[in-house]
Design a protein around this motif. Structure first.
Motif, PDB file in Angstrom:
ATOM      1  N   GLU A   1      -2.403  -5.432  -3.229  1.00 32.48           N
ATOM      2  CA  GLU A   1      -1.413  -5.148  -2.147  1.00 32.48           C
ATOM      3  C   GLU A   1      -0.789  -6.298  -1.729  1.00 32.48           C
TER       4      GLU A   1
ATOM      5  N   GLN B   1      -1.191   7.314 -10.705  1.00 32.18           N
ATOM      6  CA  GLN B   1      -2.549   6.735 -10.353  1.00 32.18           C
ATOM      7  C   GLN B   1      -3.255   7.548  -9.498  1.00 32.18           C
TER       8      GLN B   1
ATOM      9  N   GLU C   1       0.323   6.752  -6.475  1.00 33.69           N
ATOM     10  CA  GLU C   1      -0.625   7.851  -6.652  1.00 33.69           C
ATOM     11  C   GLU C   1       0.065   9.356  -6.602  1.00 33.69           C
TER      12      GLU C   1
ATOM     13  N   LYS D   1      -8.886   5.490 -10.528  1.00 35.02           N
ATOM     14  CA  LYS D   1      -9.804   4.742  -9.510  1.00 35.02           C
ATOM     15  C   LYS D   1     -11.111   5.241  -9.508  1.00 35.02           C
TER      16      LYS D   1
ATOM     17  N   ARG E   1     -12.473  -0.378  -7.859  1.00 32.32           N
ATOM     18  CA  ARG E   1     -11.999  -0.617  -6.298  1.00 32.32           C
ATOM     19  C   ARG E   1     -12.844  -0.693  -5.457  1.00 32.32           C
TER      20      ARG E   1
ATOM     21  N   ARG F   1       3.364  -1.547  -7.655  1.00 37.27           N
ATOM     22  CA  ARG F   1       2.539  -0.442  -7.186  1.00 37.27           C
ATOM     23  C   ARG F   1       3.082   0.049  -5.539  1.00 37.27           C
TER      24      ARG F   1
ATOM     25  N   CYS G   1       0.868  -1.210  -0.009  1.00 32.95           N
ATOM     26  CA  CYS G   1       0.072  -0.014  -0.066  1.00 32.95           C
ATOM     27  C   CYS G   1       1.013   1.219  -0.174  1.00 32.95           C
TER      28      CYS G   1
ATOM     29  N   GLY H   1      -6.303   8.400  -6.980  1.00 33.71           N
ATOM     30  CA  GLY H   1      -7.066   7.662  -5.954  1.00 33.71           C
ATOM     31  C   GLY H   1      -8.639   7.908  -6.020  1.00 33.71           C
ATOM     32  N   ALA H   2      -9.438   7.091  -5.212  1.00 37.31           N
ATOM     33  CA  ALA H   2     -10.733   7.157  -5.297  1.00 37.31           C
ATOM     34  C   ALA H   2     -11.313   8.521  -4.735  1.00 37.31           C
ATOM     35  N   ARG H   3     -10.400   9.092  -3.601  1.00 36.90           N
ATOM     36  CA  ARG H   3     -11.072  10.515  -3.201  1.00 36.90           C
ATOM     37  C   ARG H   3     -10.706  11.622  -3.836  1.00 36.90           C
TER      38      ARG H   3
ATOM     39  N   HIS I   1      -8.603  -3.206  -1.991  1.00 35.76           N
ATOM     40  CA  HIS I   1      -9.436  -2.065  -1.432  1.00 35.76           C
ATOM     41  C   HIS I   1     -10.965  -2.626  -1.630  1.00 35.76           C
TER      42      HIS I   1
ATOM     43  N   LYS J   1       0.248   9.605   0.524  1.00 30.62           N
ATOM     44  CA  LYS J   1      -0.930   8.451   1.070  1.00 30.62           C
ATOM     45  C   LYS J   1      -2.080   9.301   1.420  1.00 30.62           C
ATOM     46  N   PRO J   2      -3.412   9.454   0.771  1.00 28.40           N
ATOM     47  CA  PRO J   2      -4.507   9.790   1.412  1.00 28.40           C
ATOM     48  C   PRO J   2      -4.859   9.063   2.512  1.00 28.40           C
TER      49      PRO J   2
HETATM   50  C1  PEP Z   1      -4.365   3.001  -2.798  1.00 30.02           C
HETATM   51  O1  PEP Z   1      -4.319   2.174  -3.776  1.00 30.02           O
HETATM   52  O2  PEP Z   1      -3.423   2.440  -1.932  1.00 30.02           O
HETATM   53  C2  PEP Z   1      -5.563   3.698  -2.320  1.00 30.02           C
HETATM   54  C3  PEP Z   1      -5.283   4.649  -1.517  1.00 30.02           C
HETATM   55  O3  PEP Z   1      -6.575   3.400  -3.189  1.00 30.02           O
HETATM   56  P1  PEP Z   1      -8.047   3.935  -3.338  1.00 30.02           P
HETATM   57  O4  PEP Z   1      -7.678   5.502  -3.734  1.00 30.02           O
HETATM   58  O5  PEP Z   1      -8.621   3.139  -4.182  1.00 30.02           O
HETATM   59  O6  PEP Z   1      -8.563   4.019  -1.815  1.00 30.02           O
END
Ligand code: PEP
Ligand code: MN
Length: 341
Positions: free
Chosen positions: A298, A182, A164, A207, A237, A126, A102, A184-186, A272, A131-132
């Motif tokens: 992961e 990448q 990301e 994502k 995801r 990856r 991760c 991210g979902a957020r 995820h 990191k979010p």
């Molecule tokens: C990730 O890939 O570690 C991640 C934070 O993914 P996601 O944006 O899908 O939550």
């Protein structure tokens, strides 16, 4: 309507096409990517598009009655393949494996993972350095220093990097060290970030948003493409639903539906998607049979010690066992290609 222009179109031909489009009451936006020149034309009048197709300088023209046009299959029937060089591809009919922690945590962790991936013949790693995190007190990544170290180890082993990017200000600094950006979902609807990634020439993996719809994911891809970058990978995801028994609800329906609607490759992140280590392999294998063009997984030498998402992270032994099962399913899938045509 999407009009593709010849790469060496003359100025006079361009003007003539512009006049004709305007005459039919359509607005045109020109998009120039790594691979082509497109005019995305929006309007309502009905007319015979052969009138456009017959103009000098036009390579192809299609009606695209979909909100997200450039990413649609309605004008591009063949699959988009993301070529990362040295025969490393996503979307070529195989299931591309992208695996790693991760978060990038240390030189030792990266070296162990690279060695494992080389042994397993997995070509894309990856690892997050920005990191979010839901809590501001959690580990938020090693940043650029971590990325440089990550890139050095991967480059030496011929492994590609997906990581990301959280904001557009990071793109330039990250550019040299990244093979796939990448989102991210957020950040699935961070339109400024999507615009900025559309102006780069590196592949972008998008994502699906935390509660994002299929159309919203395609709209995110349309942002990137319409800014000039057509190297896009869609990633399912999991989405937030009322079910609390697992982290997210992995929506494998999205795989065939996205592949039907779009020419872009579709990959799945079961880590995820379910968030439970014991069941990641089940969902990974289900994703292969749903038609996924790749998996984002992961993995960690010691998942219980991972600084983030250890609960959904596979050990190397678990990952090796899964990779061999994936190979078997890929062969089954090859014999059933009619399912995906
Ligand atoms: C990730 O890939 O570690 C991640 C934070 O993914 P996601 O944006 O899908 O939550
Ligand atoms: Mn994670």
């Amino acid at each position: 309507m999407i009009i593709q222009l010849h790469p060496e179109i003359a100025a006079a031909q361009r003007s003539r096409i512009g006049e004709t489009v305007a005459q039919f009451g359509y607005d045109a936006k020109e998009v120039i990517t790594q691979h082509g020149i497109y005019w995305v034309c929006v309007g309502t009048a009905g007319f015979d598009i052969r009138r456009i197709g017959a103009l000098a300088g036009v390579k192809d023209v299609h009606r695209v009655d979909a909100a997200n046009k450039l990413v649609s299959r309605l004008w591009k029937v063949e699959d988009t393949i993301i070529d990362l060089g040295n025969t490393i591809r996503i979307g070529d009919g195989s299931c591309a494996l992208m695996a790693g922690p991760c978060s990038v945590e240390s030189e030792e962790q990266v070296a162990d993972t690279v060695a494992f991936l080389v042994q397993q013949n997995v070509k894309i790693m990856r690892g997050g350095v920005f990191k979010p995190r839901s809590s501001p007190y959690a580990f938020r990544g090693l940043g650029m220093e971590g990325l440089r170290m990550f890139a050095k180890a991967c480059r030496a082993a011929g492994i590609r990097i997906i990581t990301e990017v959280m904001e557009q200000e990071q793109i330039d600094a990250m550019y040299d060290y990244v093979d796939v950006f990448q989102v991210g979902a957020r950040n699935a609807q961070n339109f400024n970030l999507l615009d900025a990634l559309g102006k780069t020439d590196k592949p972008v993996l998008l994502k699906r948003g935390l509660s994002g719809t299929i159309d919203e994911l395609l709209a995110a891809a349309e942002y990137v493409f319409s800014n000039g970058n057509e190297q896009i990978i869609l990633c399912e995801r999991g989405i937030r639903t009322y079910e609390k028994a697992y982290r997210n609800t992995l929506d494998l329906n999205a795989v065939p539906v996205l592949k039907e609607k779009s020419h872009l490759p579709v990959v799945v992140d079961p880590s995820h998607g379910i968030g439970l280590r014991a069941h990641v392999p089940h969902m990974a294998l289900a994703a292969v049979m749903a038609g996924a063009d790749g998996l984002l997984l992961e993995i960690h030498a010691q998942p219980e010690k991972a600084l983030s998402d250890g609960q959904q992270t596979l050990s190397f032994a678990e990952a090796a066992s899964l990779f061999s099962k994936i190979k078997t399913l890929e062969m089954v899938r090859e014999n059933w290609m009619d399912l995906w045509q």
